[in-house]
Design an enzyme around this catalytic site. Sequence first.
Site, PDB file in Angstrom:
ATOM      1  N   ASP A   1     -15.281  -6.997  -1.825  1.00 22.44           N
ATOM      2  CA  ASP A   1     -14.165  -7.806  -2.310  1.00 22.44           C
ATOM      3  C   ASP A   1     -13.937  -7.405  -3.760  1.00 22.44           C
ATOM      4  OD1 ASP A   1     -12.441  -9.687  -3.330  1.00 22.44           O
ATOM      5  OD2 ASP A   1     -13.382 -11.382  -2.310  1.00 22.44           O
ATOM      6  N   ILE A   2     -12.837  -6.740  -4.039  1.00 23.07           N
ATOM      7  CA  ILE A   2     -12.652  -6.201  -5.398  1.00 23.07           C
ATOM      8  C   ILE A   2     -12.319  -7.276  -6.426  1.00 23.07           C
ATOM      9  CG2 ILE A   2     -12.041  -3.843  -4.690  1.00 23.07           C
ATOM     10  CD1 ILE A   2      -9.089  -4.674  -5.453  1.00 23.07           C
TER      11      ILE A   2
ATOM     12  N   ASN B   1      -4.385  -0.255  -4.796  1.00 23.69           N
ATOM     13  CA  ASN B   1      -3.402  -0.637  -3.774  1.00 23.69           C
ATOM     14  C   ASN B   1      -3.567  -2.058  -3.237  1.00 23.69           C
ATOM     15  OD1 ASN B   1      -1.582  -0.169  -1.250  1.00 23.69           O
ATOM     16  ND2 ASN B   1      -3.614  -0.615  -0.407  1.00 23.69           N
TER      17      ASN B   1
ATOM     18  N   TYR C   1       4.261 -13.649  -6.637  1.00 27.48           N
ATOM     19  CA  TYR C   1       4.058 -12.270  -6.155  1.00 27.48           C
ATOM     20  C   TYR C   1       4.927 -11.302  -6.954  1.00 27.48           C
ATOM     21  CZ  TYR C   1       4.205  -8.094  -3.316  1.00 27.48           C
ATOM     22  OH  TYR C   1       4.142  -6.779  -2.915  1.00 27.48           O
TER      23      TYR C   1
ATOM     24  N   ALA D   1       6.237 -11.697  -9.881  1.00 25.83           N
ATOM     25  CA  ALA D   1       5.781 -11.655 -11.279  1.00 25.83           C
ATOM     26  C   ALA D   1       4.520 -10.798 -11.405  1.00 25.83           C
ATOM     27  CB  ALA D   1       5.530 -13.067 -11.794  1.00 25.83           C
TER      28      ALA D   1
ATOM     29  N   LYS E   1       3.760  -8.212  -9.642  1.00 22.01           N
ATOM     30  CA  LYS E   1       4.114  -6.789  -9.539  1.00 22.01           C
ATOM     31  C   LYS E   1       4.869  -6.324 -10.784  1.00 22.01           C
ATOM     32  CE  LYS E   1       2.073  -5.987  -5.679  1.00 22.01           C
ATOM     33  NZ  LYS E   1       0.920  -5.086  -5.589  1.00 22.01           N
TER      34      LYS E   1
HETATM   35  N1  LIG Z   1       4.229  -4.230   2.944  1.00 19.14           N
HETATM   36  C1  LIG Z   1       5.214  -4.263   2.050  1.00 19.14           C
HETATM   37  O1  LIG Z   1       6.388  -4.528   2.384  1.00 19.14           O
HETATM   38  C2  LIG Z   1       4.944  -3.933   0.608  1.00 19.14           C
HETATM   39  C3  LIG Z   1       6.045  -3.640  -0.211  1.00 19.14           C
HETATM   40  C4  LIG Z   1       5.826  -3.353  -1.550  1.00 19.14           C
HETATM   41  C5  LIG Z   1       4.541  -3.333  -2.050  1.00 19.14           C
HETATM   42  N2  LIG Z   1       3.486  -3.634  -1.238  1.00 19.14           N
HETATM   43  C6  LIG Z   1       2.144  -3.609  -1.814  1.00 19.14           C
HETATM   44  O2  LIG Z   1       1.383  -2.621  -1.153  1.00 19.14           O
HETATM   45  C7  LIG Z   1       0.002  -2.957  -1.193  1.00 19.14           C
HETATM   46  C8  LIG Z   1      -0.582  -2.851   0.217  1.00 19.14           C
HETATM   47  O3  LIG Z   1       0.176  -3.663   1.067  1.00 19.14           O
HETATM   48  P1  LIG Z   1       0.131  -3.524   2.659  1.00 19.14           P
HETATM   49  O4  LIG Z   1       1.485  -3.889   3.126  1.00 19.14           O
HETATM   50  O5  LIG Z   1      -0.456  -2.223   3.073  1.00 19.14           O
HETATM   51  O6  LIG Z   1      -0.849  -4.749   2.987  1.00 19.14           O
HETATM   52  P2  LIG Z   1      -1.886  -4.984   4.179  1.00 19.14           P
HETATM   53  O7  LIG Z   1      -1.457  -4.243   5.404  1.00 19.14           O
HETATM   54  O8  LIG Z   1      -2.058  -6.456   4.251  1.00 19.14           O
HETATM   55  O9  LIG Z   1      -3.246  -4.305   3.646  1.00 19.14           O
HETATM   56  C9  LIG Z   1      -3.960  -4.868   2.580  1.00 19.14           C
HETATM   57  C10 LIG Z   1      -5.249  -4.108   2.371  1.00 19.14           C
HETATM   58  O10 LIG Z   1      -5.941  -4.680   1.255  1.00 19.14           O
HETATM   59  C11 LIG Z   1      -7.270  -5.064   1.645  1.00 19.14           C
HETATM   60  N3  LIG Z   1      -7.689  -6.201   0.816  1.00 19.14           N
HETATM   61  C12 LIG Z   1      -7.108  -7.433   0.760  1.00 19.14           C
HETATM   62  N4  LIG Z   1      -7.779  -8.218  -0.094  1.00 19.14           N
HETATM   63  C13 LIG Z   1      -8.802  -7.467  -0.597  1.00 19.14           C
HETATM   64  C14 LIG Z   1      -9.853  -7.732  -1.522  1.00 19.14           C
HETATM   65  N5  LIG Z   1      -9.980  -8.926  -2.107  1.00 19.14           N
HETATM   66  N6  LIG Z   1     -10.738  -6.734  -1.812  1.00 19.14           N
HETATM   67  C15 LIG Z   1     -10.621  -5.528  -1.209  1.00 19.14           C
HETATM   68  N7  LIG Z   1      -9.637  -5.225  -0.331  1.00 19.14           N
HETATM   69  C16 LIG Z   1      -8.743  -6.188  -0.030  1.00 19.14           C
HETATM   70  C17 LIG Z   1      -7.131  -5.368   3.155  1.00 19.14           C
HETATM   71  O11 LIG Z   1      -8.354  -5.282   3.880  1.00 19.14           O
HETATM   72  P3  LIG Z   1      -9.328  -6.569   4.054  1.00 19.14           P
HETATM   73  O12 LIG Z   1      -8.449  -7.733   4.399  1.00 19.14           O
HETATM   74  O13 LIG Z   1     -10.292  -6.172   5.121  1.00 19.14           O
HETATM   75  O14 LIG Z   1      -9.993  -6.734   2.728  1.00 19.14           O
HETATM   76  C18 LIG Z   1      -6.202  -4.223   3.561  1.00 19.14           C
HETATM   77  O15 LIG Z   1      -6.924  -3.026   3.670  1.00 19.14           O
HETATM   78  C19 LIG Z   1      -0.065  -4.363  -1.805  1.00 19.14           C
HETATM   79  O16 LIG Z   1      -0.398  -4.267  -3.152  1.00 19.14           O
HETATM   80  C20 LIG Z   1       1.346  -4.893  -1.640  1.00 19.14           C
HETATM   81  O17 LIG Z   1       1.668  -5.837  -2.628  1.00 19.14           O
HETATM   82  C21 LIG Z   1       3.661  -3.925   0.084  1.00 19.14           C
END
Ligand SMILES: NC(=O)c1ccc[n+]([C@@H]2O[C@H](COP(=O)([O-])OP(=O)(O)OC[C@H]3O[C@@H](n4cnc5c(N)ncnc54)[C@H](OP(=O)(O)O)[C@@H]3O)[C@@H](O)[C@H]2O)c1
Length: 297
Positions: free
Chosen positions: A89-90, A116, A181, A183, A185
């Site tokens: 957990d980071i 990420n 959220y 804010a 980013k």
């Molecule tokens: N999806 C979108 O539309 C979108 C758009 C713009 C930006 N983003 C950004 O892109 C990034 C990734 O999003 P995603 O859509 O790929 O999300 P996702 O599918 O929910 O994946 C999130 C990842 O983060 C890990 N994680 C969550 N909490 C953690 C913690 N406390 N410590 C370590 N790992 C953790 C999760 O694994 P575990 O739960 O197993 O820890 C998973 O591997 C985020 O920063 C998000 O804000 C997403």
Amino acid sequence: MIHSLARVADLWISRHAALDRSALAAVSGLAPAVVVTGASRGIGLALAQRFAARGPAVVLIARGEASLGAAAKALSDATGVRTVPLALDITSADAPHLIEAALREAGLYADVLVNNAGVGLAGPFAEQAIADIERLLALNITAATRLMHHMLPPMLARGRGGVLNVGSLGGLVPGPHQAVYYASKAYLISLTEAVAYEARGRGVRIAAVAPGPVDTAFHRAMQAERALYRSLVPAMSAEAVARSAYRGFLLGRTVIVPGVLPSLAQLAVKVLPHAVSVPLVGALLAVEKRAPERDAL
Ligand SMILES: NC(=O)c1ccc[n+]([C@@H]2O[C@H](COP(=O)([O-])OP(=O)(O)OC[C@H]3O[C@@H](n4cnc5c(N)ncnc54)[C@H](OP(=O)(O)O)[C@@H]3O)[C@@H](O)[C@H]2O)c1
């Protein structure tokens, strides 16, 4: 082509950057690695796949051990690149030291950090639980800042490497109904641009990618699937976002917006006054309330 350009840029920079020999000695005998947080699925996994294609070892971090192990194995099977899964957990205060220790034990050092991991939070700010808000801030802001602050100084001393922060198009404009959220980013993008300026000419790439909606589990997790943007705005694939982010990172861009539509949206939020853009974004992000279910007769 991009790799050749990046290699020429690296060569030029390493000739001109003032290198700290002791920093280079500190990692002698260790191999460079790309450290990706939130790498078990979604954008993080797609970025890990992109960086793996470049060759160095990839350290994948997430909390869920089983899905992380499976993702790391699939990645090394597909690319032949060494992968190291690290279940962590980071948001824990000692995460940077635990990551460094795990890297050393594996004979690696952090050459590139991909910050990420992140969560979203939908709904009106005043109705959100403070515990959920604090959880988001701890991950999206504090953990990302801590990791970058821990890993950047040795990169600067070595005159190579980089940090890729995963922001969001939402970081470029206030976002009613996802206020915290958006804010968070905005903070990450602002931090990236400022630190990239401080570190200019020192051989280290510092960039933020700001994607629009991406097709991952993210929106469901924050219960935003019924918001207008989910049906109106086409979501990109995580792979397309990673391809664009990786290319922009190698080319030394500071803020990378993948896709044509999100790039147009970036332009729009730059020229539109907030009096127009904020209500517009608010309408897209509002989650319609479900009509209360009638009691069964
Ligand atoms: N999806 C979108 O539309 C979108 C758009 C713009 C930006 N983003 C950004 O892109 C990034 C990734 O999003 P995603 O859509 O790929 O999300 P996702 O599918 O929910 O994946 C999130 C990842 O983060 C890990 N994680 C969550 N909490 C953690 C913690 N406390 N410590 C370590 N790992 C953790 C999760 O694994 P575990 O739960 O197993 O820890 C998973 O591997 C985020 O920063 C998000 O804000 C997403």
